[in-house]
Design a protein around this motif. Sequence first.
Motif, PDB file in Angstrom:
ATOM      1  N   LEU A 129       0.830  -1.205   0.000  1.00  8.70           N
ATOM      2  CA  LEU A 129       0.000   0.000   0.000  1.00  8.70           C
ATOM      3  C   LEU A 129       0.865   1.257   0.000  1.00  8.70           C
ATOM      4  O   LEU A 129       0.555   2.245  -0.681  1.00  8.70           O
ATOM      5  CB  LEU A 129      -0.922  -0.025   1.215  1.00  8.70           C
ATOM      6  CG  LEU A 129      -2.139   0.901   1.234  1.00  8.70           C
ATOM      7  CD1 LEU A 129      -2.916   0.809  -0.063  1.00  8.70           C
ATOM      8  CD2 LEU A 129      -3.032   0.539   2.412  1.00  8.70           C
ATOM      9  N   ARG A 130       1.972   1.229   0.742  1.00 10.83           N
ATOM     10  CA  ARG A 130       2.889   2.384   0.733  1.00 10.83           C
ATOM     11  C   ARG A 130       3.440   2.625  -0.666  1.00 10.83           C
ATOM     12  O   ARG A 130       3.524   3.766  -1.133  1.00 10.83           O
ATOM     13  CB  ARG A 130       4.041   2.139   1.708  1.00 10.83           C
ATOM     14  CG  ARG A 130       3.659   2.202   3.166  1.00 10.83           C
ATOM     15  CD  ARG A 130       4.904   2.281   4.047  1.00 10.83           C
ATOM     16  NE  ARG A 130       4.569   2.004   5.422  1.00 10.83           N
ATOM     17  CZ  ARG A 130       4.632   0.791   5.982  1.00 10.83           C
ATOM     18  NH1 ARG A 130       5.018  -0.244   5.254  1.00 10.83           N
ATOM     19  NH2 ARG A 130       4.314   0.610   7.236  1.00 10.83           N
ATOM     20  N   SER A 131       3.810   1.534  -1.328  1.00 12.43           N
ATOM     21  CA  SER A 131       4.356   1.668  -2.688  1.00 12.43           C
ATOM     22  C   SER A 131       3.288   2.116  -3.673  1.00 12.43           C
ATOM     23  O   SER A 131       3.558   2.914  -4.578  1.00 12.43           O
ATOM     24  CB  SER A 131       4.957   0.329  -3.147  1.00 12.43           C
ATOM     25  OG  SER A 131       6.026  -0.056  -2.304  1.00 12.43           O
ATOM     26  N   ILE A 132       2.076   1.612  -3.504  1.00 13.84           N
ATOM     27  CA  ILE A 132       0.979   1.988  -4.402  1.00 13.84           C
ATOM     28  C   ILE A 132       0.737   3.496  -4.358  1.00 13.84           C
ATOM     29  O   ILE A 132       0.492   4.134  -5.393  1.00 13.84           O
ATOM     30  CB  ILE A 132      -0.307   1.225  -4.019  1.00 13.84           C
ATOM     31  CG1 ILE A 132      -0.190  -0.250  -4.430  1.00 13.84           C
ATOM     32  CG2 ILE A 132      -1.541   1.854  -4.671  1.00 13.84           C
ATOM     33  CD1 ILE A 132      -1.324  -1.118  -3.916  1.00 13.84           C
ATOM     34  N   LEU A 133       0.839   4.089  -3.190  1.00 11.94           N
ATOM     35  CA  LEU A 133       0.576   5.518  -3.046  1.00 11.94           C
ATOM     36  C   LEU A 133       1.585   6.371  -3.806  1.00 11.94           C
ATOM     37  O   LEU A 133       1.343   7.547  -4.072  1.00 11.94           O
ATOM     38  CB  LEU A 133       0.556   5.907  -1.567  1.00 11.94           C
ATOM     39  CG  LEU A 133      -0.620   5.338  -0.756  1.00 11.94           C
ATOM     40  CD1 LEU A 133      -0.466   5.646   0.722  1.00 11.94           C
ATOM     41  CD2 LEU A 133      -1.940   5.881  -1.288  1.00 11.94           C
TER      42      LEU A 133
END
Length: 708
Positions: A383-387
């Motif tokens: 999720l951190r990378s997706i953002l």
Amino acid sequence: MDLIETLLKDKIITRRQVEDAREKQAGAKKPLSELLVEIGAISENELTKIDSRVYNMPVTNLDEEKVDAGAIKLILSDTAKHYYGIFPLRVEKDILDKDIPVVATSDPQDIVTLDNLKLVVNMQIRPVLSSKSDISRFIEKYYKLDDALYDLLKNVITDAQVSIVGGEKIVKADFNLGEITDEHAPIACLVNIIFTDAVNARASDIHIEPRENFVAIRYRVDGDLRHVIKIPNNLHAPLSARIKVLSGLDVAESRRPQDGRASLKINERKIDIRISTIPTYYGEEVVLRLLDPKESRTELSRIGFEYEELVIFKESIIRPEGMILVTGPTGSGKTSTLYAGLNAVKSETRNIITVEDPIEYLIDGINQIQVNPQINVTFAAALRSILRQDPDVILVGEIRDSETAEIAFRASLTGHLVFSTMHTNSSVATINRLLDMGLEPYLVSSSIILIVAQRLVRFICQYCKEEHEPEARIIEKLKCHIDGLGIKKFYKGKGCQKCNFSGYFGRTAIFEQFKINEKIRAFISNKSSEDLILKETRHAGLRLLVESGLRKAAKGLTTLEEVARVADVQDDNIVVNKPVDLEARFKLLVADDEEDVVDYLQKRLAASGYDIIRACDGKQAIEFSVKERPDLILMDVNMPNMDGFEAIRILRSRLETASIPIMILTARQDKTDELKGLDIGADDYLTKPFDFEKLLARIKMLLKRRGK
């Protein structure tokens, strides 16, 4: 010139060797040529070449042959083992377009066997030469299944063409893969038959379960498991190995769980398969999830929304930012609903990214990420990378922990539309679960657009549908809602071939849609009780799961029994719109010397509608139990002055306190302590750290059991 004379003339063998072989022939009853091989006078390969020259018969290498399952069915196990020097390879056409089986033989002189075989198959045959050892090996390989299984394979009539999409996986392992990698081998035929039958039966899952004396094959159809067939235990290893080969799993590993995927084509119909193995006492259990992209409910019109429900859902998912949660137990269709939502908002102008465990279906135009903890691709990390990938819409497969929840909810406040799922019993209960995870109330209240609680109910089979009078107890249980909706007729399926005599055919969803308005946002921010929030949502028009289900029952889509089974109707749902009687609140005694634990329990239990009495040790617990007569006691074990075990002994020895339900809530996880606590009179035993919802469910169960 016969074979022996040719061998002598070419000086391949000597007359002395021939005499030695003839001496053995009297007792062995074997062909002379075979005995010459046994005494080492000639090799098998050399003998086969000479046979070919003498008898003008072609030689074949069995390892290079593609054995035809149809040829195997022509010559049964008993016949092949009786003659033992023959093996069926394939069926060809002659010049008149008639079928001619091609049969490998090691003894071209055995005209009697070849003539008998013609009578058995009622066809002309075409013999080819191969070594005796190769033929013996292939007989063991292809005819090792027992007679019962061969009877099964022989009697199954199917024209289905099963193939592996992308080919079989290449596997390296300390395992003899020959019998399981050959797509024409009997074990491969059995696997193909199981797959084909399961797809035809509309199964969502196949269970292969080793038992003490057999292996059970079961299908899950419309949510229910049903037994299909028993197969012998000796087939379990090759069966599970064949499935592992298809999915690229380690066939040599059976001591730890494994997960894999494969894709099949059955009559040009693509089926994706998710495979899970787990070691059990009697062997590896294999469970296969069958995913048919054509049958997947990835369109909102196929999910099961009523018109009003669909309007609410569509209004919510077109919002530019915010959180949409779908809740329910495993197998309630949450992922399908979210996929349908993503398909509805998908466009060329939007970047949609998902992180899932596992990916159920691949959706064109959406970037999907598979969770893989082994390489630190967790929900939170992904999720951190997706953002950082400039997303417009994000799907988080499941919110399991506070870290994922925090990131997802903050993302929903910063210009992203976020979809996710949770495991809660109702839409309103989701609020407390999020707060329990540690989210700030303001974050929850300002982020959530819609919470949808969902269950699946079975459709009545439309081929055998008839009017039906449900049992009186079920009508009584749902009477309040039935009367409110004015339902007069109910239906059920009588049972027919179409539905396999179950009365049901397919499933649809029922919904409880909790739309967040400004008043409810204020309740959440103020940490109001679940009862208060539920009361407000009911005034705002919340339709409970049971009411959604009953609307489908009224239309003849499902049965009253199905609604009662999945909606989990509680008394508080039936009287939910009545004012809460504060005098009726249950009193719970919490005995624990850790103040932070007591503070947490008092806060959460009070919010759930209970009054709390605090005690810091066993002596106080006894005192307050006698004075206050609580409805239930939560008892720690390690406390000063008097421990929990001694307090329970005393409470159980006094008639006035003997009937109070007691749950031990302790950090002591030793099995001996649990048995000791239950032996001295505790009704339940729960260890810290605990899941509050589970604790709450157990409290309700104990109170209900004692008639409170």
